[in-house]
Scaffold this motif. Sequence first.
Motif, mmCIF file in Angstrom:
data_model
loop_
_atom_site.group_PDB
_atom_site.id
_atom_site.type_symbol
_atom_site.label_atom_id
_atom_site.label_comp_id
_atom_site.label_asym_id
_atom_site.label_seq_id
_atom_site.Cartn_x
_atom_site.Cartn_y
_atom_site.Cartn_z
ATOM 1 N N THR A 35 16.272 9.365 11.876
ATOM 2 C CA THR A 35 17.158 8.372 11.262
ATOM 3 C C THR A 35 18.165 7.759 12.245
ATOM 4 O OG1 THR A 35 18.551 10.190 10.487
ATOM 5 C CG2 THR A 35 16.953 9.320 8.932
ATOM 6 N N CYS A 46 10.433 -0.399 5.988
ATOM 7 C CA CYS A 46 9.957 0.803 5.282
ATOM 8 C C CYS A 46 10.402 0.811 3.817
ATOM 9 C CB CYS A 46 10.455 2.061 5.997
ATOM 10 S SG CYS A 46 12.252 2.082 6.161
ATOM 11 N N CYS A 50 6.940 0.791 1.265
ATOM 12 C CA CYS A 50 6.504 2.084 0.717
ATOM 13 C C CYS A 50 6.222 1.941 -0.780
ATOM 14 C CB CYS A 50 7.574 3.147 0.954
ATOM 15 S SG CYS A 50 7.128 4.739 0.191
ATOM 16 N N PHE A 55 11.903 5.492 0.751
ATOM 17 C CA PHE A 55 12.946 5.164 1.741
ATOM 18 C C PHE A 55 14.097 4.476 1.004
ATOM 19 C CE2 PHE A 55 9.035 5.421 4.098
ATOM 20 C CZ PHE A 55 9.378 5.955 5.325
ATOM 21 N N PHE A 64 15.227 9.670 3.276
ATOM 22 C CA PHE A 64 13.786 9.669 3.053
ATOM 23 C C PHE A 64 13.374 11.000 2.441
ATOM 24 C CE2 PHE A 64 9.636 11.116 4.675
ATOM 25 C CZ PHE A 64 8.828 10.172 4.051
ATOM 26 N N TYR A 66 9.679 13.120 1.434
ATOM 27 C CA TYR A 66 8.228 13.069 1.647
ATOM 28 C C TYR A 66 7.422 13.567 0.442
ATOM 29 C CZ TYR A 66 8.335 18.152 2.068
ATOM 30 O OH TYR A 66 8.493 19.481 1.783
ATOM 31 N N CYS A 69 4.810 11.317 -1.486
ATOM 32 C CA CYS A 69 4.142 10.368 -0.591
ATOM 33 C C CYS A 69 2.687 10.167 -1.016
ATOM 34 C CB CYS A 69 4.203 10.911 0.838
ATOM 35 S SG CYS A 69 3.232 9.972 2.012
ATOM 36 N N CYS A 75 4.253 2.908 6.096
ATOM 37 C CA CYS A 75 5.578 3.005 6.732
ATOM 38 C C CYS A 75 5.430 3.177 8.239
ATOM 39 C CB CYS A 75 6.381 4.145 6.121
ATOM 40 S SG CYS A 75 5.535 5.754 6.212
#
Length: 100
Positions: A35, A46, A50, A55, A64, A66, A69, A75
């Motif tokens: 970051t 992003c 996404c 994000f 963020f 995960y 995902c 991204c």
Amino acid sequence: MQELASESVVTQPIEERLELVRFKVDKRPHIRVHTEACRGCDLTPCVYVCPAGLFEILGGEMHFSYEHCLECGTCYVACERKAIEWEYPRGGWGVSFRAS
Ligand code: SF4
Ligand code: SF4
């Protein structure tokens, strides 16, 4: 009959289709965002690309997560600053696109 089936898939709202997605979340993140590289990234692609909305800029800082995902890789391609470290989750973990 075949036409009706494909039409119903196309017109099904994205929210309904995402309800069919399941996640088995690994404790080890398969994506890491550095970051510090995000400071000064004005376009923040992003955030817009996404499909899972993972994000977020909060208080001027990139956040963020995960866990949800969809593993599309968008991204990683969109980030020109190479702030994203990306790999697929380990075998058996991550997204499953068919509800079982
Ligand atoms: S595009 Fe890359 S550098 Fe810019 S905010 Fe997103 S992750 Fe950070
Ligand atoms: S791989 Fe796709 S779903 Fe996962 S964080 Fe990147 S853009 Fe979002």
